[in-house]
Design an enzyme around this catalytic site. Structure first.
Site, PDB file in Angstrom:
ATOM      1  N   VAL A  61     -33.005  23.808  32.472  1.00 44.61           N
ATOM      2  CA  VAL A  61     -33.186  24.011  34.652  1.00 44.61           C
ATOM      3  C   VAL A  61     -35.074  24.313  34.274  1.00 44.61           C
ATOM      4  O   VAL A  61     -35.832  25.175  33.861  1.00 44.61           O
ATOM      5  CB  VAL A  61     -32.381  24.542  34.706  1.00 44.61           C
ATOM      6  CG1 VAL A  61     -33.042  26.361  34.462  1.00 44.61           C
ATOM      7  CG2 VAL A  61     -32.819  24.522  36.117  1.00 44.61           C
ATOM      8  N   CYS A  62     -35.573  23.742  35.445  1.00 43.30           N
ATOM      9  CA  CYS A  62     -37.277  24.588  35.695  1.00 43.30           C
ATOM     10  C   CYS A  62     -37.272  24.278  36.979  1.00 43.30           C
ATOM     11  O   CYS A  62     -36.487  24.522  38.120  1.00 43.30           O
ATOM     12  CB  CYS A  62     -38.207  23.561  35.392  1.00 43.30           C
ATOM     13  SG  CYS A  62     -38.162  21.736  35.924  1.00 43.30           S
ATOM     14  N   ARG A  63     -38.345  24.553  38.138  1.00 44.74           N
ATOM     15  CA  ARG A  63     -38.615  24.766  39.039  1.00 44.74           C
ATOM     16  C   ARG A  63     -37.519  23.558  40.042  1.00 44.74           C
ATOM     17  O   ARG A  63     -36.867  23.382  41.036  1.00 44.74           O
ATOM     18  CB  ARG A  63     -39.878  24.979  39.610  1.00 44.74           C
ATOM     19  CG  ARG A  63     -39.450  25.573  41.295  1.00 44.74           C
ATOM     20  CD  ARG A  63     -40.777  25.887  41.954  1.00 44.74           C
ATOM     21  NE  ARG A  63     -41.248  26.403  43.487  1.00 44.74           N
ATOM     22  CZ  ARG A  63     -41.545  26.211  44.485  1.00 44.74           C
ATOM     23  NH1 ARG A  63     -41.449  24.630  44.272  1.00 44.74           N
ATOM     24  NH2 ARG A  63     -41.475  26.555  45.123  1.00 44.74           N
TER      25      ARG A  63
END
Length: 110
Positions: A61-63
Site C-alpha cells: 500500500v501507498c497513498r
C-alpha cells in the site's frame, strides 16, 4: 483488477492478519497508517527486502496505488507473491478502516 498488469485487491479485500507493507515515506507514515502495517519506504526497499516474508502473500500500500503497484511488480519479479492495494491509504481511510498516527495525534493521510 490490476494496475499495469500487477495483481491488485481493494482495501476491503485485505484479509485480517495479512502482511500489509506500507511503502510511503516516513512523514506520510507518521501522519497516518494502518495499525497492522509494516513500514518499509520504497526508497529503502533494496536494502530491506530481506525483511519481507516470501512464504505468504504481501499486500503493498501507498497513498493512492502508484508506488505500491511498482513495488508489487518488483517483488513479484523477484519471487514474492505481492498484490497492490488499490486506492491506497486514501481509499483505506475513505472506507473507514482504522488509521493511526505516530505519537498518538489525530491521524490523516499525507
Amino acid at each position: 483488477m490490476n494496475f499495469g498488469g500487477v495483481p491488485g485487491v481493494g482495501v476491503t479485500g485485505v484479509p485480517d492478519g495479512a502482511y500489509l507493507l506500507d511503502v510511503r515515506e516516513q512523514d506520510e507514515w507518521d501522519a497516518g497508517h494502518a495499525p497492522q502495517a509494516v513500514h518499509i519506504p520504497m526508497s529503502a526497499l533494496n536494502q530491506r527486502a530481506g525483511e519481507i516474508p516470501q512464504d505468504r502473500e504481501v499486500y503493498v500500500v501507498c497513498r493512492v496505488g502508484g508506488r505500491s503497484a511498482q513495488v508489487a511488480a518488483a517483488l513479484n519479479n523477484a519471487g514474492w507473491k505481492a498484490l497492490n492495494v488499490e486506492g491506497g491509504m486514501l481509499a483505506w481511510a475513505g472506507h473507514g478502516l482504522p488509521v493511526t498516527a505516530v505519537g498518538g495525534g489525530e491521524p490523516y493521510i499525507a
